[in-house]
Design a protein around this motif. Structure first.
Motif, PDB file in Angstrom:
ATOM      1  N   VAL A 432     -14.686   4.302  -1.872  1.00  0.00           N
ATOM      2  CA  VAL A 432     -14.782   2.876  -1.540  1.00  0.00           C
ATOM      3  C   VAL A 432     -13.442   2.351  -1.072  1.00  0.00           C
ATOM      4  O   VAL A 432     -13.336   1.688  -0.026  1.00  0.00           O
ATOM      5  CB  VAL A 432     -15.281   2.072  -2.762  1.00  0.00           C
ATOM      6  N   LEU A 433     -12.389   2.684  -1.854  1.00  0.00           N
ATOM      7  CA  LEU A 433     -11.053   2.210  -1.486  1.00  0.00           C
ATOM      8  C   LEU A 433     -10.677   2.709  -0.100  1.00  0.00           C
ATOM      9  O   LEU A 433     -10.107   1.970   0.710  1.00  0.00           O
ATOM     10  CB  LEU A 433     -10.024   2.683  -2.517  1.00  0.00           C
ATOM     11  N   LYS A 434     -11.032   3.967   0.188  1.00  0.00           N
ATOM     12  CA  LYS A 434     -10.704   4.504   1.506  1.00  0.00           C
ATOM     13  C   LYS A 434     -11.497   3.781   2.583  1.00  0.00           C
ATOM     14  O   LYS A 434     -10.981   3.506   3.672  1.00  0.00           O
ATOM     15  CB  LYS A 434     -10.981   6.002   1.542  1.00  0.00           C
ATOM     16  N   SER A 435     -12.755   3.486   2.291  1.00  0.00           N
ATOM     17  CA  SER A 435     -13.552   2.788   3.297  1.00  0.00           C
ATOM     18  C   SER A 435     -13.028   1.372   3.514  1.00  0.00           C
ATOM     19  O   SER A 435     -13.211   0.787   4.571  1.00  0.00           O
ATOM     20  CB  SER A 435     -15.020   2.757   2.886  1.00  0.00           C
ATOM     21  N   LEU A 436     -12.342   0.841   2.506  1.00  0.00           N
ATOM     22  CA  LEU A 436     -11.748  -0.481   2.665  1.00  0.00           C
ATOM     23  C   LEU A 436     -10.384  -0.396   3.334  1.00  0.00           C
ATOM     24  O   LEU A 436      -9.722  -1.407   3.537  1.00  0.00           O
ATOM     25  CB  LEU A 436     -11.601  -1.162   1.306  1.00  0.00           C
ATOM     26  N   GLY A 437      -9.958   0.832   3.651  1.00  0.00           N
ATOM     27  CA  GLY A 437      -8.720   0.994   4.404  1.00  0.00           C
ATOM     28  C   GLY A 437      -7.513   1.327   3.557  1.00  0.00           C
ATOM     29  O   GLY A 437      -6.384   1.208   4.023  1.00  0.00           O
ATOM     30  N   ALA A 438      -7.717   1.733   2.287  1.00  0.00           N
ATOM     31  CA  ALA A 438      -6.563   2.109   1.477  1.00  0.00           C
ATOM     32  C   ALA A 438      -6.054   3.458   1.948  1.00  0.00           C
ATOM     33  O   ALA A 438      -6.837   4.397   2.088  1.00  0.00           O
ATOM     34  CB  ALA A 438      -6.951   2.173   0.009  1.00  0.00           C
ATOM     35  N   PRO A 439      -4.758   3.586   2.213  1.00  0.00           N
ATOM     36  CA  PRO A 439      -4.217   4.876   2.632  1.00  0.00           C
ATOM     37  C   PRO A 439      -4.155   5.849   1.455  1.00  0.00           C
ATOM     38  O   PRO A 439      -4.163   5.434   0.294  1.00  0.00           O
ATOM     39  CB  PRO A 439      -2.816   4.532   3.126  1.00  0.00           C
ATOM     40  N   GLY A 440      -4.098   7.147   1.781  1.00  0.00           N
ATOM     41  CA  GLY A 440      -4.039   8.174   0.737  1.00  0.00           C
ATOM     42  C   GLY A 440      -2.884   7.961  -0.217  1.00  0.00           C
ATOM     43  O   GLY A 440      -3.024   8.131  -1.428  1.00  0.00           O
ATOM     44  N   PRO A 535     -13.279  10.618   2.566  1.00  0.00           N
ATOM     45  CA  PRO A 535     -13.938   9.360   2.216  1.00  0.00           C
ATOM     46  C   PRO A 535     -15.461   9.461   2.183  1.00  0.00           C
ATOM     47  O   PRO A 535     -16.093   8.915   1.273  1.00  0.00           O
ATOM     48  CB  PRO A 535     -13.472   8.381   3.303  1.00  0.00           C
TER      49      PRO A 535
ATOM     50  N   LEU B 104     -14.595   6.748   9.181  1.00  0.00           N
ATOM     51  CA  LEU B 104     -14.509   7.423   7.886  1.00  0.00           C
ATOM     52  C   LEU B 104     -14.548   8.931   8.087  1.00  0.00           C
ATOM     53  O   LEU B 104     -14.143   9.693   7.216  1.00  0.00           O
ATOM     54  CB  LEU B 104     -15.659   7.000   6.974  1.00  0.00           C
ATOM     55  N   ASP B 128      -6.789   3.848   8.818  1.00  0.00           N
ATOM     56  CA  ASP B 128      -6.889   3.081   7.570  1.00  0.00           C
ATOM     57  C   ASP B 128      -6.718   1.594   7.859  1.00  0.00           C
ATOM     58  O   ASP B 128      -7.494   0.761   7.393  1.00  0.00           O
ATOM     59  CB  ASP B 128      -5.808   3.529   6.576  1.00  0.00           C
ATOM     60  N   ILE B 160      -5.330  -4.649  -0.285  1.00  0.00           N
ATOM     61  CA  ILE B 160      -5.009  -3.339   0.283  1.00  0.00           C
ATOM     62  C   ILE B 160      -4.195  -3.486   1.559  1.00  0.00           C
ATOM     63  O   ILE B 160      -3.255  -2.728   1.811  1.00  0.00           O
ATOM     64  CB  ILE B 160      -6.305  -2.541   0.534  1.00  0.00           C
TER      65      ILE B 160
END
Ligand code: ATP
Ligand code: MG
Lengths: 542, 279
Positions: A432-440, A535, B104, B128, B160
């Protein structure tokens, strides 16, 4: 921001992860306890070892010793300059001590040390271990009236009080014995004359008298054995310079000697299990000491000394073998005194260094000054003398530290596993965080931060637990004793009944940093895994 | 419900973050400016009005050495300001396509374009940021973060996208916007509730509010009503339609429901790894 928030929320909703930190906490606490106890032991031991030893010793094994100590002292002072805090000369030699107890003569091997009582205190803490309060101030090798460690019941009475009482008893017995002897002599004389007077035997009177003399003989033997019990046969009086005068032991003393408490006493338990000291020599007793003179070949000489005090350094090695006498008496007895130069030869020169002087470098510079090839003296520091023991303790501490750190590392693997579980559990959230654009990197830092937080909480609690444990260690030991019924520190074996602890702030700092570091290291792999998660697959994870 | 004014009010705080995304941003922020631009370099002719399009996209999954081709050359385009529905049998690759559109995942071959900028080959950081700034996504299973409250879930993308410092600087406007969105989805009275305390429909509304917090250009919805009963499904749909009509939000929605699909501006069917345009 989300990282901090999530870290915090994960910590708050997953207190159970603290369980994995508890292992680190326990490890940290144990490490602190062990280190502080070991440091406590070490510092006590060093204090004791160092107690009656000076920092540096210039010594010789030559039988006649160093003939011109002042020449050496000058060179030492010239070489070391201001780093010399105190200096004294000493005669040490192996000797054999004989004392009487319960009618038996006992011999024991000792190290006889002749000291200059005015300067010896300047090189070691010797005087603070003496029992009599006056001797703690200044040792004079003169028997005190009483007052030897009044808190020790077993030691009472001692001093002149004791000595004169013993002498009085001896004298009483002696006179009584004398009286019986005279009586006996008189009786046998009378018998002789009786026999001579009327040669024809009178049966009834003879039997009567025979029984009478038998009873008297018994009494004599009784008296003699009583005397034995008291203090053994009368010691041969030696005239200490007095010409032909008879020595009166009840008011005069011989040359004073200070014995280690282990030479004159044993520690044991009575029927109730109470720790008890038993003194078979007391201040006021005379002991006889045999030692070699300075001749070649050496001949044994025998001297009587009066015990004037005990010392208790709590190092059994010292307390059981060292006996101190005035240096001059020893020099004269051994023939080490040069009547022309008025200088006595010594076997060692002891040096106390000024505070902050490096022991080893001072020793090395003295070794340089007196190279073995040119001189017959050796230079050693007190650490050299006790080197193996100190090294053993050091090794023990190191090994314990390594082992405990292994335990913490094992705990670290526990954290690693827990963190992996948490990352797996949070897989969908990571997606979810990745889909919201959080980087690794952001996701990795959530879990790293979580590790840091847990590690800090864990090691913080661990430090507090450890400190509390150390603080109350003696109470805890007592509870353990009560539960297990056996003493943690047997005072007949160890000289202390409380556990010594020393807490070095530095130890606490590195131990807690180490624990936090382990928690961080353990969270690195799971964090990387979280950061690398795909993701889509993370979102699909059920 | 609500119109585009709240969107404009948030435009300011996120511009600094959006500046890094110049590559993916259309030359003009102006909503009417899109008509003048045409994409001349493209071999195929795509409408300049397309918000997002897939050009010859293939995607296959490897499973135990055998490779399953899910998308076999998909050409798809969602027009600006329109609501596009994707239908197809289960397993036909609808979600796969949506994930590709939302960066994604990356296609095996072919290109994904967003506002005439290629986005599938951007470095991870840029993708991202693209997802964060330009895209809103909602899913069948809502995918809220269970540890966070409704309000925190809504502002999560804003957090974020910004550093701690800029977050605190813009905190009040972000919170204001989040509350407006909660109001819009009808959940302003449950701001401090955890997702576990919400119903499915409420969770999906929260997810929509979350998708809108960064004021995206495109909303990707993967069966948003799939897990809901008829009534709450309808109200979610109404919400999306309002957003589309009043704010001009471009929506690409995967759905199983033919009824819903028919109501959309455009409709495509995924079949055999290809796209059929139905409407
Ligand atoms: N990670 C994966 N590994 C292997 N196969 C996969 C993977 N992800 C998807 N697939 C396969 O790709 C195909 C398409 O999946 P996708 O989720 O896009 O279908 P869908 O159209 O969304 O179906 P539904 O309507 O049930 O959601 C399915 O056959 C699925 O088994
Ligand atoms: Mg799907």
């Amino acid at each position: 921001m989300y990282k901090v928030l999530l870290c915090w929320r994960y910590l708050k909703t997953r207190w159970i992860a603290l369980a994995s930190i508890v292992s680190v906490t326990l490890g940290v606490a144990t490490l602190i306890v062990v280190n502080s106890v070991m440091d406590g032991f070490t510092s006590q031991m060093q204090d004791r070892m160092h107690g009656i030893l000076s920092d540096l010793v210039v010594e010789t094994r030559a039988t006649n010793g160093i003939a011109e100590p002042s020449w050496y002292i000058d060179r030492i002072r010239a070489r070391l300059g201001d780093s010399v805090d105190g200096i004294t000369t000493v005669v040490t030699l192996p000797a054999m001590m004989t004392f009487h107890h319960n009618g038996n003569a006992h011999t024991q091997q000792i190290n006889l040390i002749g000291i200059d009582q005015t300067t010896y205190a300047s090189v070691s803490d010797f005087s603070k271990y003496l029992l009599h309060p006056d001797n703690k101030q200044q040792l004079d090798f003169i028997l005190k009236r009483n007052g030897y460690a009044p808190e020790r019941e077993a030691l009472q009475p001692s001093g002149w009080e004791y000595r004169s009482r013993v002498e009085q008893l001896k004298k009483d017995r002696q006179t009584e014995l004398e009286r019986y002897r005279q009586l006996q002599a008189k009786i046998s004389e009378e018998q002789q004359t009786q026999i001579a007077k009327d040669s024809q035997p009178l049966s009834d009177s003879t039997t009567d008298q025979g029984a009478d003399s038998q009873a008297k003989e018994d009494a004599t033997q009784q008296a003699e054995s009583n005397l034995d019990l008291l203090g053994g046969p009368a010691i041969q009086p030696i005239q200490n310079g007095g010409g032909g005068r008879v020595f009166d032991a009840s008011v005069e003393q011989r040359i004073g000697i200070v014995l280690g408490i282990g030479i004159g006493s044993v520690r044991g338990r009575d029927a109730e299990g109470q720790v008890k000291d038993y003194f078979f020599i007391r201040p006021g007793d005379d002991v006889s000491i045999a030692f070699p003179n300075a001749g070649s070949p050496p001949r044994a000489i025998d001297e009587l000394f009066t015990v004037v005090d005990f010392y208790e350094s709590k190092m059994s090695e010292y307390d059981g073998t060292f006996a101190f006498v005035p240096i001059e008496a020893l020099q004269r007895a051994r023939g080490m005194f040069d009547p022309v130069s008025k200088q006595g030869a010594v076997t060692s020169i002891q040096i106390k260094l000024a505070r902050g002087t490096d022991l080893n470098s001072a020793r090395d510079s003295l070794r340089d000054e007196f190279p073995p090839s040119e001189s017959y003296v050796q230079v050693n520091s007190w650490r050299d003398t006790q080197g193996p023991l100190l090294a053993a303790v050091q090794l023990e501490t190191t090994i314990l530290n390594v082992l405990l750190f292994m335990i913490i590392a094992v705990a670290g693997f526990g954290i690693l596993a827990t963190f992996f579980m948490i990352v797996v559990e949070k897989t969908r959230d990571i997606g979810v965080l990745k889909s919201l654009g959080a980087p690794g990197s952001g996701i990795a830092s959530i879990f790293l931060g979580y590790g840091v937080l847990l590690g800090s909480v864990g090691s913080g609690v661990g430090v507090l637990c450890g400190l509390a444990f150390v603080w109350k260690i003696n109470e805890i030991a007592r509870v353990l004793e009560w539960i297990t019924g056996r003493e943690v520190f047997d005072p007949t074996v160890y000289y202390f009944d409380t556990i010594p602890t020393v807490i070095h702030p530095f130890t606490i700092v590195w131990v807690s940093i180490g624990a936090v570091l382990i928690a961080i290291l353990a969270s690195v792999l799971p964090s990387i895994r979280a950061a690398r998660m795909h993701p889509v697959e993370a979102l699909r994870y059920e | 419900m609500n119109n585009s004014t709240p969107a404009k009010s948030l435009a300011k705080p996120i511009t600094s973050a959006a500046n890094q995304l110049r590559v993916v941003r259309p030359e003009t922020d102006n909503e009417s400016g899109h008509a003048e631009k045409t994409h001349s370099t493209s071999p195929q002719s795509f409408s300049s009005e397309s918000m997002v399009d897939a050009r010859g996209v293939t995607k296959s999954y490897r499973r135990h050495k055998t490779s399953v081709a899910v998308l076999k050359g998909v050409d798809f385009s969602a027009e600006h300001g329109k609501m596009t529905a994707i239908v197809g049998q289960s397993g036909s690759g609808k979600s796969t396509l949506l994930h590709l559109l939302g960066t994604l995942d990356r296609p095996d071959s072919g290109e994904i374009h967003f506002a005439n900028q290629r986005i599938d080959n951007l470095p991870a950081r840029k993708r991202d940021a693209f997802r964060n700034q330009q895209l809103g996504m909602i899913f069948q299973f809502y995918h809220l973060l269970p540890e966070l409250t409704l309000l925190e879930n809504v502002i999560a993308p804003a957090m974020i996208g910004q550093s701690i410092l800029s977050y605190f600087r813009n905190r009040s406007s972000i919170l204001k916007r989040a509350k407006e969105l909660a109001e819009m989805v009808g959940l302003s009275h449950r701001l401090n509730h955890k997702p576990s305390q919400l119903s499915g429909g409420e969770m999906q509304r929260t997810a929509i509010a979350r998708a809108l917090i960064t004021d995206p250009k495109l909303l990707l919805a993967d069966e948003p009503t799939g897990n809901l009963d008829q009534e709450s499904g309808q109200s979610i749909l109404q919400l999306l339609r309002n957003l589309n009509q009043e704010s001009g939000l471009t929506i690409v929605m995967v759905t199983h429901d033919e009824n819903i699909a028919m109501q959309c501006d455009a409709l495509v069917r995924l079949k055999g790894g290809k796209v059929e345009r139905l409407k």
